[in-house]
Design a protein around this motif. Structure first.
Motif, PDB file in Angstrom:
ATOM      1  N   THR A   1       2.100  -2.761  24.003  1.00 31.81           N
ATOM      2  CA  THR A   1       1.390  -1.589  24.529  1.00 31.81           C
ATOM      3  C   THR A   1       2.465  -0.550  24.828  1.00 31.81           C
ATOM      4  O   THR A   1       3.644  -0.801  24.595  1.00 31.81           O
ATOM      5  CB  THR A   1       0.527  -1.946  25.760  1.00 31.81           C
ATOM      6  OG1 THR A   1      -0.171  -0.771  26.199  1.00 31.81           O
ATOM      7  CG2 THR A   1       1.354  -2.478  26.923  1.00 31.81           C
ATOM      8  N   ALA A   2       2.066   0.607  25.327  1.00 38.62           N
ATOM      9  CA  ALA A   2       3.032   1.700  25.473  1.00 38.62           C
ATOM     10  C   ALA A   2       3.987   1.492  26.642  1.00 38.62           C
ATOM     11  O   ALA A   2       3.700   0.748  27.592  1.00 38.62           O
ATOM     12  CB  ALA A   2       2.275   3.013  25.669  1.00 38.62           C
ATOM     13  N   ASN A   3       5.157   2.155  26.579  1.00 37.93           N
ATOM     14  CA  ASN A   3       6.000   2.338  27.755  1.00 37.93           C
ATOM     15  C   ASN A   3       5.488   3.533  28.564  1.00 37.93           C
ATOM     16  O   ASN A   3       5.457   3.507  29.780  1.00 37.93           O
ATOM     17  CB  ASN A   3       7.447   2.641  27.349  1.00 37.93           C
ATOM     18  CG  ASN A   3       8.138   1.441  26.747  1.00 37.93           C
ATOM     19  OD1 ASN A   3       8.167   0.374  27.352  1.00 37.93           O
ATOM     20  ND2 ASN A   3       8.685   1.610  25.553  1.00 37.93           N
ATOM     21  N   TRP A   4       5.140   4.579  27.832  1.00 38.01           N
ATOM     22  CA  TRP A   4       4.639   5.803  28.458  1.00 38.01           C
ATOM     23  C   TRP A   4       3.915   6.641  27.407  1.00 38.01           C
ATOM     24  O   TRP A   4       4.157   6.480  26.202  1.00 38.01           O
ATOM     25  CB  TRP A   4       5.769   6.616  29.105  1.00 38.01           C
ATOM     26  CG  TRP A   4       6.951   6.894  28.214  1.00 38.01           C
ATOM     27  CD1 TRP A   4       8.145   6.222  28.218  1.00 38.01           C
ATOM     28  CD2 TRP A   4       7.079   7.907  27.191  1.00 38.01           C
ATOM     29  NE1 TRP A   4       8.994   6.749  27.261  1.00 38.01           N
ATOM     30  CE2 TRP A   4       8.375   7.785  26.622  1.00 38.01           C
ATOM     31  CE3 TRP A   4       6.228   8.901  26.710  1.00 38.01           C
ATOM     32  CZ2 TRP A   4       8.840   8.613  25.592  1.00 38.01           C
ATOM     33  CZ3 TRP A   4       6.682   9.734  25.678  1.00 38.01           C
ATOM     34  CH2 TRP A   4       7.982   9.578  25.141  1.00 38.01           C
TER      35      TRP A   4
ATOM     36  N   TYR B   1       4.758  -3.634  35.574  1.00 35.66           N
ATOM     37  CA  TYR B   1       4.690  -5.086  35.759  1.00 35.66           C
ATOM     38  C   TYR B   1       5.481  -5.371  37.026  1.00 35.66           C
ATOM     39  O   TYR B   1       6.694  -5.537  36.988  1.00 35.66           O
ATOM     40  CB  TYR B   1       5.278  -5.793  34.533  1.00 35.66           C
ATOM     41  CG  TYR B   1       4.623  -5.304  33.247  1.00 35.66           C
ATOM     42  CD1 TYR B   1       3.481  -5.937  32.763  1.00 35.66           C
ATOM     43  CD2 TYR B   1       5.103  -4.179  32.574  1.00 35.66           C
ATOM     44  CE1 TYR B   1       2.845  -5.471  31.617  1.00 35.66           C
ATOM     45  CE2 TYR B   1       4.470  -3.707  31.433  1.00 35.66           C
ATOM     46  CZ  TYR B   1       3.345  -4.355  30.953  1.00 35.66           C
ATOM     47  OH  TYR B   1       2.710  -3.874  29.830  1.00 35.66           O
ATOM     48  N   LEU B   2       4.800  -5.338  38.156  1.00 36.46           N
ATOM     49  CA  LEU B   2       5.506  -5.348  39.446  1.00 36.46           C
ATOM     50  C   LEU B   2       5.661  -6.746  40.023  1.00 36.46           C
ATOM     51  O   LEU B   2       4.740  -7.565  39.940  1.00 36.46           O
ATOM     52  CB  LEU B   2       4.756  -4.470  40.453  1.00 36.46           C
ATOM     53  CG  LEU B   2       4.666  -2.987  40.122  1.00 36.46           C
ATOM     54  CD1 LEU B   2       4.033  -2.232  41.292  1.00 36.46           C
ATOM     55  CD2 LEU B   2       6.044  -2.397  39.822  1.00 36.46           C
TER      56      LEU B   2
ATOM     57  N   SER C   1       9.989   5.486  43.081  1.00 37.16           N
ATOM     58  CA  SER C   1       9.422   4.138  43.060  1.00 37.16           C
ATOM     59  C   SER C   1       8.921   3.789  41.654  1.00 37.16           C
ATOM     60  O   SER C   1       9.132   2.678  41.159  1.00 37.16           O
ATOM     61  CB  SER C   1       8.307   4.047  44.115  1.00 37.16           C
ATOM     62  OG  SER C   1       7.262   3.232  43.683  1.00 37.16           O
ATOM     63  N   VAL C   2       8.273   4.735  40.994  1.00 31.31           N
ATOM     64  CA  VAL C   2       7.793   4.469  39.627  1.00 31.31           C
ATOM     65  C   VAL C   2       8.978   4.379  38.667  1.00 31.31           C
ATOM     66  O   VAL C   2       8.980   3.573  37.738  1.00 31.31           O
ATOM     67  CB  VAL C   2       6.788   5.559  39.170  1.00 31.31           C
ATOM     68  CG1 VAL C   2       6.420   5.381  37.701  1.00 31.31           C
ATOM     69  CG2 VAL C   2       5.540   5.517  40.030  1.00 31.31           C
ATOM     70  N   GLU C   3       9.994   5.181  38.917  1.00 27.49           N
ATOM     71  CA  GLU C   3      11.185   5.120  38.056  1.00 27.49           C
ATOM     72  C   GLU C   3      11.850   3.747  38.166  1.00 27.49           C
ATOM     73  O   GLU C   3      12.200   3.133  37.161  1.00 27.49           O
ATOM     74  CB  GLU C   3      12.166   6.237  38.428  1.00 27.49           C
ATOM     75  CG  GLU C   3      11.651   7.604  37.990  1.00 27.49           C
ATOM     76  CD  GLU C   3      12.601   8.737  38.297  1.00 27.49           C
ATOM     77  OE1 GLU C   3      12.675   9.678  37.496  1.00 27.49           O
ATOM     78  OE2 GLU C   3      13.257   8.701  39.365  1.00 27.49           O
ATOM     79  N   LYS C   4      11.993   3.269  39.368  1.00 35.91           N
ATOM     80  CA  LYS C   4      12.644   1.966  39.566  1.00 35.91           C
ATOM     81  C   LYS C   4      11.863   0.857  38.878  1.00 35.91           C
ATOM     82  O   LYS C   4      12.425  -0.030  38.236  1.00 35.91           O
ATOM     83  CB  LYS C   4      12.800   1.669  41.067  1.00 35.91           C
ATOM     84  CG  LYS C   4      13.632   0.423  41.300  1.00 35.91           C
ATOM     85  CD  LYS C   4      13.964   0.128  42.743  1.00 35.91           C
ATOM     86  CE  LYS C   4      14.720  -1.204  42.771  1.00 35.91           C
ATOM     87  NZ  LYS C   4      15.029  -1.676  44.098  1.00 35.91           N
ATOM     88  N   ALA C   5      10.537   0.925  39.000  1.00 33.80           N
ATOM     89  CA  ALA C   5       9.700  -0.135  38.447  1.00 33.80           C
ATOM     90  C   ALA C   5       9.598  -0.060  36.924  1.00 33.80           C
ATOM     91  O   ALA C   5       9.480  -1.076  36.253  1.00 33.80           O
ATOM     92  CB  ALA C   5       8.313  -0.066  39.063  1.00 33.80           C
ATOM     93  N   SER C   6       9.651   1.138  36.382  1.00 38.41           N
ATOM     94  CA  SER C   6       9.425   1.308  34.939  1.00 38.41           C
ATOM     95  C   SER C   6      10.722   1.314  34.145  1.00 38.41           C
ATOM     96  O   SER C   6      10.701   1.172  32.918  1.00 38.41           O
ATOM     97  CB  SER C   6       8.693   2.625  34.681  1.00 38.41           C
ATOM     98  OG  SER C   6       9.536   3.721  35.036  1.00 38.41           O
TER      99      SER C   6
END
Lengths: 297, 297
Positions: A86-89, A198-199, A272-277
């Motif tokens: 599936t996509a990254n972004w 995927y946290l 936070s989204v940057e760290k997770a993604s």
């Protein structure tokens, strides 16, 4: 002439690579290889691309979060993750003109495999069948009803992620998509970045260990994201030249969420989204222009 | 002059990107941005790189499995995964001359953070401390004792993955590394691709669902791979011009494995590792040259 020159050298660079590349295994499409190359820069990678359609230049105005397996569609740009299928972004550029002109209905479109993805890494309709998950659009069909081509392009399975249907895809996530579209009434230009996460979470055994756990579906092991993010950049600089970019970042668990829960409960920080993604967003946006929002996040 | 010309155009291409790139956030290093660009081609991506050291050209002879966050070290090349905070893959070129000349011992080296990775995505020594996992080399220190620089370069934390110590890193995995080095007695040139995997398995509830589950350690959520792979390409064409490339593919669970278990029990197919890793390997190896092995896998 200038155009010719700008293509000449990258073409020469690519030639060496192409000549050594005897395999076209597990893939049915050679289109990408035939593309002419040009370069873009991300925060610290340089991406080599095929000719970027002019629409994509506007969509990608604030930079590429990464360079991996890029797909340029009629009205969005996508980076594909071959492990997750599936996509990254996915990035879109929305305007009121586009999103409220719904000449074409989603019924006129059908889900379809993305043949530009090697077979080994491609998700199929069969993977989703009886999985219990919706084929959830990342670039929503509802954003692109102004053009049949743009609408149809949102139906590539590479633009889908397995989403919980009732209580998520058909409810709060849909509300977030509508909210995003409605932001075009406030800003002349809206740039939207959407993707899966995927946290990790604490283990059930309360031993202090943390795990990432997610389901995979179908023969092709399509990953079911634990969360999704949506980053909305509101740009009013066409109206007012010194307007600051306005940033809104959402992160939602891929699960049934109670009816009526305010979207604001899922606001989070860009960092936070940057760290997770593993992605750095908006690297071409001036830090000054979005300073007010960034300071708060 | 030819050299100058070959740099001119990529430089112009990059300039546009660089000028718009005001952020250098979460990173302490600007080195990468200053590099001169050149291109290589993978199966269906084109990578834009800095100047490739001549040693890397030999190491990467059979192609780039992907273009993501490439690091060129003294005697190996690595692709870094910003979500997992460890590598996607590491490639080495081994010869008997190099691997059996152990002038420098690993005691002369210390683990160190990779400052070319943005802070937000970087693993640290603290992440591993008290985690119960070894800092497991992907490009092994033992392959590169012929040069102090090459040895030291294997100690970047970007070249580490959390590995089970007793029964894995210190036992069977070490045996596999020794086996690989010893293959340089059989082949003049050995090319090794090593990396982590995060494999799904059936749920404990036996409901037919499949999950990927892996631990993450430390403040930076460094992923603990469920498995590791090692692909060994034996090349004897310097000895015998029509020699076929010989391929051996291993995949091992990151867990304590009984002493004396034969390495052969962990042999697998290239395709299986490709499907799990999302990578296509050896795209520049002629399909004819490794046909014998490929047909069997």
């Amino acid at each position: 002439m200038a155009q010719l020159r700008s293509l000449l050298l990258p073409t020469i660079f690519c030639l060496g690579g192409l000549m050594g590349n005897y395999f076209d295994r597990y893939t049915q499409s050679k289109n990408i290889v035939a593309e002419k190359a040009s370069l873009v820069t991300t925060t610290d990678n340089k991406c080599s691309l095929g000719d970027i359609p002019s629409s994509a230049k506007e969509i990608m105005k604030f930079g590429f979060p990464s360079c991996e397996n890029l797909k340029f569609r009629e009205d969005y740009v996508l980076s594909y993750n071959r492990v997750h299928r599936t996509a990254n972004w996915v990035i879109e550029h929305l305007t009121a003109d586009k999103v409220f002109q719904r000449d074409f209905k989603r019924k006129s479109s059908m889900f379809k495999e993305d043949t530009s993805v090697p077979v080994l890494f491609r998700s199929t309709k069969k993977d989703y069948r009886n999985s219990g998950f919706d084929r959830g659009h990342l670039a929503p069909a509802g954003d692109h009803g102004y053009s049949l081509k743009a609408l149809k392009d949102t139906f590539y399975l590479s633009n889908m992620s397995p989403q919980v249907g009732v209580g998520f895809n058909r409810d709060i996530w849909k509300r977030l998509e509508e909210y995003t579209r409605n932001q075009t009434r406030v800003y002349t230009d809206i740039y939207v970045i959407t993707g899966p996460l995927y946290l990790p979470k604490e283990s059930a055994e309360k031993d202090g260990k943390r795990y990432v756990k997610y389901q995979v579906i179908g023969k092709n092991d399509v990953s079911v994201p634990t969360h999704f993010f949506k980053i909305i950049v509101g740009d009013n600089r066409k109206k007012k030249s010194n307007a600051q970019l306005q940033l809104q970042v959402f992160q939602m668990p891929n699960e049934k969420i109670s009816k009526g829960t305010p979207l604001d409960e899922y606001k989070t920080s860009l960092k936070s989204v940057e760290k997770a993604s593993g992605l750095l967003f908006l690297d071409k946006a001036s830090s000054l222009a979005i300073a007010t929002d960034r300071s708060a996040i």
